[in-house]
Design a protein around this motif. Structure first.
Motif, PDB file in Angstrom:
ATOM      1  N   VAL A 103       0.845  -1.180   0.000  1.00 23.97           N
ATOM      2  CA  VAL A 103       0.000   0.000   0.000  1.00 23.97           C
ATOM      3  C   VAL A 103       0.884   1.234   0.000  1.00 23.97           C
ATOM      4  N   CYS A 104       0.354   2.315  -0.554  1.00 26.78           N
ATOM      5  CA  CYS A 104       1.050   3.601  -0.517  1.00 26.78           C
ATOM      6  C   CYS A 104       0.108   4.598   0.136  1.00 26.78           C
ATOM      7  N   TRP A 105       0.679   5.586   0.836  1.00 27.42           N
ATOM      8  CA  TRP A 105      -0.159   6.541   1.543  1.00 27.42           C
ATOM      9  C   TRP A 105       0.498   7.904   1.583  1.00 27.42           C
ATOM     10  N   GLY A 106      -0.356   8.894   1.814  1.00 29.39           N
ATOM     11  CA  GLY A 106       0.110  10.267   1.927  1.00 29.39           C
ATOM     12  C   GLY A 106      -0.998  11.144   2.467  1.00 29.39           C
ATOM     13  N   ILE A 107      -0.718  12.431   2.592  1.00 33.62           N
ATOM     14  CA  ILE A 107      -1.694  13.365   3.145  1.00 33.62           C
ATOM     15  C   ILE A 107      -2.503  14.062   2.054  1.00 33.62           C
ATOM     16  N   THR A 108      -2.270  13.690   0.801  1.00 31.30           N
ATOM     17  CA  THR A 108      -3.088  14.194  -0.302  1.00 31.30           C
ATOM     18  C   THR A 108      -3.675  13.002  -1.065  1.00 31.30           C
ATOM     19  N   SER A 109      -4.742  13.259  -1.754  1.00 28.61           N
ATOM     20  CA  SER A 109      -5.467  12.214  -2.483  1.00 28.61           C
ATOM     21  C   SER A 109      -4.597  11.578  -3.570  1.00 28.61           C
ATOM     22  N   ASN A 110      -4.890  10.339  -3.885  1.00 22.10           N
ATOM     23  CA  ASN A 110      -4.220   9.557  -4.922  1.00 22.10           C
ATOM     24  C   ASN A 110      -2.725   9.368  -4.676  1.00 22.10           C
ATOM     25  N   PRO A 111      -2.366   8.812  -3.523  1.00 22.65           N
ATOM     26  CA  PRO A 111      -0.943   8.556  -3.276  1.00 22.65           C
ATOM     27  C   PRO A 111      -0.393   7.538  -4.270  1.00 22.65           C
ATOM     28  N   THR A 112       0.921   7.598  -4.489  1.00 21.29           N
ATOM     29  CA  THR A 112       1.590   6.679  -5.405  1.00 21.29           C
ATOM     30  C   THR A 112       2.801   6.071  -4.696  1.00 21.29           C
ATOM     31  N   ILE A 113       3.515   5.212  -5.399  1.00 24.17           N
ATOM     32  CA  ILE A 113       4.718   4.631  -4.821  1.00 24.17           C
ATOM     33  C   ILE A 113       5.862   5.647  -4.761  1.00 24.17           C
ATOM     34  N   ASN A 114       5.618   6.870  -5.191  1.00 23.20           N
ATOM     35  CA  ASN A 114       6.573   7.954  -4.968  1.00 23.20           C
ATOM     36  C   ASN A 114       6.379   8.569  -3.589  1.00 23.20           C
ATOM     37  N   ASP A 133       5.046   5.166  11.532  1.00 20.65           N
ATOM     38  CA  ASP A 133       5.585   6.529  11.541  1.00 20.65           C
ATOM     39  C   ASP A 133       4.576   7.566  11.051  1.00 20.65           C
ATOM     40  N   LEU A 134       3.298   7.341  11.369  1.00 19.76           N
ATOM     41  CA  LEU A 134       2.253   8.293  11.005  1.00 19.76           C
ATOM     42  C   LEU A 134       2.243   9.442  12.016  1.00 19.76           C
ATOM     43  N   THR A 135       1.656  10.550  11.640  1.00 23.72           N
ATOM     44  CA  THR A 135       1.573  11.726  12.494  1.00 23.72           C
ATOM     45  C   THR A 135       0.227  11.754  13.221  1.00 23.72           C
ATOM     46  N   LEU A 136       0.238  12.142  14.478  1.00 24.67           N
ATOM     47  CA  LEU A 136      -0.985  12.221  15.272  1.00 24.67           C
ATOM     48  C   LEU A 136      -2.029  13.120  14.609  1.00 24.67           C
ATOM     49  N   ASN A 137      -3.304  12.725  14.739  1.00 27.90           N
ATOM     50  CA  ASN A 137      -4.443  13.542  14.309  1.00 27.90           C
ATOM     51  C   ASN A 137      -4.291  14.074  12.880  1.00 27.90           C
ATOM     52  N   THR A 138      -3.925  13.176  11.966  1.00 28.00           N
ATOM     53  CA  THR A 138      -3.694  13.558  10.571  1.00 28.00           C
ATOM     54  C   THR A 138      -4.540  12.679   9.658  1.00 28.00           C
ATOM     55  N   THR A 139      -5.136  13.284   8.647  1.00 26.22           N
ATOM     56  CA  THR A 139      -5.911  12.537   7.659  1.00 26.22           C
ATOM     57  C   THR A 139      -4.966  12.006   6.600  1.00 26.22           C
ATOM     58  N   TYR A 140      -5.083  10.702   6.319  1.00 19.40           N
ATOM     59  CA  TYR A 140      -4.247  10.038   5.321  1.00 19.40           C
ATOM     60  C   TYR A 140      -5.115   9.403   4.244  1.00 19.40           C
ATOM     61  N   TYR A 141      -4.544   9.317   3.059  1.00 21.78           N
ATOM     62  CA  TYR A 141      -5.143   8.629   1.917  1.00 21.78           C
ATOM     63  C   TYR A 141      -4.268   7.425   1.626  1.00 21.78           C
ATOM     64  N   VAL A 142      -4.888   6.277   1.377  1.00 21.05           N
ATOM     65  CA  VAL A 142      -4.121   5.052   1.173  1.00 21.05           C
ATOM     66  C   VAL A 142      -4.710   4.274  -0.005  1.00 21.05           C
ATOM     67  N   ARG A 143      -3.827   3.643  -0.783  1.00 20.62           N
ATOM     68  CA  ARG A 143      -4.246   2.782  -1.900  1.00 20.62           C
ATOM     69  C   ARG A 143      -3.338   1.567  -1.960  1.00 20.62           C
ATOM     70  N   ALA A 144      -3.924   0.418  -2.249  1.00 21.10           N
ATOM     71  CA  ALA A 144      -3.118  -0.761  -2.544  1.00 21.10           C
ATOM     72  C   ALA A 144      -2.483  -0.559  -3.917  1.00 21.10           C
ATOM     73  N   TYR A 145      -1.363  -1.217  -4.156  1.00 24.22           N
ATOM     74  CA  TYR A 145      -0.712  -1.136  -5.467  1.00 24.22           C
ATOM     75  C   TYR A 145      -0.068  -2.478  -5.779  1.00 24.22           C
ATOM     76  N   ILE A 146       0.167  -2.699  -7.037  1.00 19.02           N
ATOM     77  CA  ILE A 146       1.013  -3.816  -7.483  1.00 19.02           C
ATOM     78  C   ILE A 146       1.896  -3.302  -8.612  1.00 19.02           C
ATOM     79  N   THR A 147       3.068  -3.886  -8.713  1.00 14.25           N
ATOM     80  CA  THR A 147       3.890  -3.663  -9.897  1.00 14.25           C
ATOM     81  C   THR A 147       3.952  -4.980 -10.650  1.00 14.25           C
ATOM     82  N   TYR A 148       3.942  -4.891 -11.957  1.00 18.10           N
ATOM     83  CA  TYR A 148       4.078  -6.056 -12.822  1.00 18.10           C
ATOM     84  C   TYR A 148       4.808  -5.600 -14.068  1.00 18.10           C
ATOM     85  N   ASN A 149       5.006  -6.508 -15.006  1.00 16.93           N
ATOM     86  CA  ASN A 149       5.891  -6.207 -16.144  1.00 16.93           C
ATOM     87  C   ASN A 149       5.422  -5.036 -17.000  1.00 16.93           C
ATOM     88  N   GLN A 150       4.162  -4.601 -16.863  1.00 20.07           N
ATOM     89  CA  GLN A 150       3.689  -3.480 -17.670  1.00 20.07           C
ATOM     90  C   GLN A 150       3.558  -2.184 -16.874  1.00 20.07           C
TER      91      GLN A 150
END
Length: 168
Positions: A103-114, A133-150
């Motif tokens: 999974v990838c996560w961040g504080i803005t929508s549509n997190p990526t593996i970056n 290592d999340l920050t207290l009282n913070t909204t996070y966005y999370v998405r599952a991801y996979i990498t494959y040959n394409q």
């Protein structure tokens, strides 16, 4: 307009008897989200609108083929002030090699593996991720991801807020 949305099917002329969304009523543009699609399958989709007399009209039928892989993000659980648990599942055609998942996560929508991400072991299409290592009282966005040959594919987005203290 009393109802509007999109309808879809694997047959060439979808109607509201088939799978469909209901995206409100009235005039103007709307956005639909369709779910439950089968990987590597051709679908036909059309917008529809039903008036107050019960008459339904349809837009132009379009077709598309789903990716050979579907990635789903699981619900976020066990949220504390600095950690959470999430994960996902992968439905892929035989012969497709999954190189990495997590999974990838961040504080803005549509997190990526970056952004922040985990690398997890997949077992029978499912995996579990520990977010740390999340920050207290913070909204996070999370998405599952996979990498494959394409490339990289992402699942649907989930949103959660960490607790206000580390004591739960």
């Amino acid at each position: 307009i009393t109802a509007r949305g999109v309808c879809w099917s694997t047959m060439s002329n979808p109607t509201i008897i088939d799978n469909h969304t209901i995206d409100g009523g009235g005039l103007g543009s709307f956005t639909s989200t369709i779910t439950g699609l089968i990987p590597n399958t051709e679908y036909y989709i059309a917008a529809y609108a039903t008036n107050n007399a019960g008459v339904t009209g349809y837009g132009i039928v379009r077709n598309f083929i789903t990716d050979p892989i579907i990635v789903t993000t699981h619900s976020v659980t066990l949220v504390t002030g600095t950690t959470a648990k999430c994960g996902g599942s992968v439905d892929a055609d035989d012969g497709i090699e999954i190189l990495q998942c997590g999974v990838c996560w961040g504080i803005t929508s549509n997190p990526t593996i970056n952004d922040n991400y985990t690398i997890d072991e997949i077992g029978e299409g499912e995996f579990t991720s520990n977010l740390t290592d999340l920050t207290l009282n913070t909204t996070y966005y999370v998405r599952a991801y996979i990498t494959y040959n394409q490339g990289v594919l992402y699942g649907d987005e989930k949103v959660f807020t960490t607790k206000t203290s580390v004591i739960t």
